[in-house]
Design a protein around this motif. Structure first.
Motif: not given
Ligand SMILES: C[S@@+](CC[C@H](N)C(=O)[O-])C[C@H]1O[C@@H](n2cnc3c(N)ncnc32)[C@H](O)[C@@H]1O
Length: 271
Positions: A17, A48, A72-74, A95-96, A113-114
């Protein structure tokens, strides 16, 4: 119940990623922060943040008198993001749906973003973001447009709706929760935001082949692309999707065209 799992991420997906998002999510994110008009000295929350490429860019915009926090939760993605940390840029697992630990009125800008399509329930996070923003503070969102899925998303849906996969309806559970522009506007208004703009933008990119298209989706969905299908059927489903995608390959690769929403809203100054 979304079925979306945060447990499918792997060190390889996180690293992929970091590399692959540089040409996609990062570029779109730069447009988002330009639309938000992020300025020197501001306090910014990136919800995120993933591996932190965009937050690092924003730290450059706010400069030494500003601050950026990425959550970010990961944990595997935060681990990569933390290598970018510096005086005005920090990251933490978050986490959101667990924003209540952050103080009210403490940010000038919050953005996702995304990320918004990965939130099955959107009202509670928006209300929390409203609380976190200073009066007049801005919220930015980029997300896929529900009514304009791209070729890969359409083929995936179609393949999974057939036998033998149709017997596992939960296999679509890890599919993103996209919204239309109208739905997004209603959600923002309902949480107390004034919508400044919601743009529907063309989202076109090429993947060299079916393998690359699926690998990119796996990294972006942190392993949720087919994560809910039983292991025994997963590689068969991937082969089916790849075969159908390959039928659309041209010398330029596989063209994936969809639509993306870019929204900017603010918390009214009188709040
Ligand atoms: C496609 S990635 C986008 C990452 C970053 N914002 C970027 O622009 O590259 C989606 C992200 O959403 C995060 N995500 C998923 N569920 C979430 C939650 N409940 N709260 C916050 N982030 C979350 C994932 O962990 C992941 O890192």
């Amino acid at each position: 119940m979304s079925g979306l799992s945060l447990a499918f991420d792997t060190p390889q997906l996180a690293q992929q990623y970091e590399v692959r998002s540089a040409e996609r999510q990062f570029v779109n994110g730069q447009r988002l922060v330009a639309a938000l008009g992020v300025r020197a000295g501001e306090r910014v929350l990136d919800i995120g943040s993933g591996t932190g490429l965009l937050a690092e860019h924003v730290a450059g915009l706010v400069g030494p008198t500003g601050k950026v926090l990425g959550i970010d939760p990961l944990p595997l993605r935060i681990e990569i993001a933390q290598r970018k940390a510096k005086e005005n840029l920090s990251f933490q697992v978050g986490n959101a749906y667990a924003l209540d630990g952050l103080p009210s009125g403490s940010f000038d800008v919050v953005y996702l973003n995304a990320v918004f399509h990965w939130l099955p329930e959107k009202t509670e996070p928006l209300k929390q973001i409203h609380r976190l923003l200073k009066p007049g503070g801005r919220l930015g969102i980029t997300t896929g447009a529900k009514d304009q899925p791209n070729l890969l998303q359409r083929i995936k849906r179609e393949v999974l709706s057939r036998a033998p996969y149709a017997a596992y309806p939960e296999s679509l559970a890890g599919t993103p929760h996209w919204v239309t522009a109208d739905e997004l506007s209603a959600l923002l208004g309902g949480a107390g935001f004034t919508v400044q703009k919601i743009e529907t933008q063309q989202n076109v990119h090429h993947q060299p082949d079916g393998n690359a298209a699926i690998a990119f989706s796996q990294a972006s969905s942190f392993g949720n692309f087919l994560g809910h299908l039983p292991e025994s059927l997963r590689s068969q489903a991937i082969d089916d999707i790849k075969r159908e995608l390959e039928a659309f390959r041209t010398p330029e690769g596989i063209r994936l065209e969809g639509k993306r929403l870019l929204a900017v809203a603010h918390k009214p100054a009188s709040h």
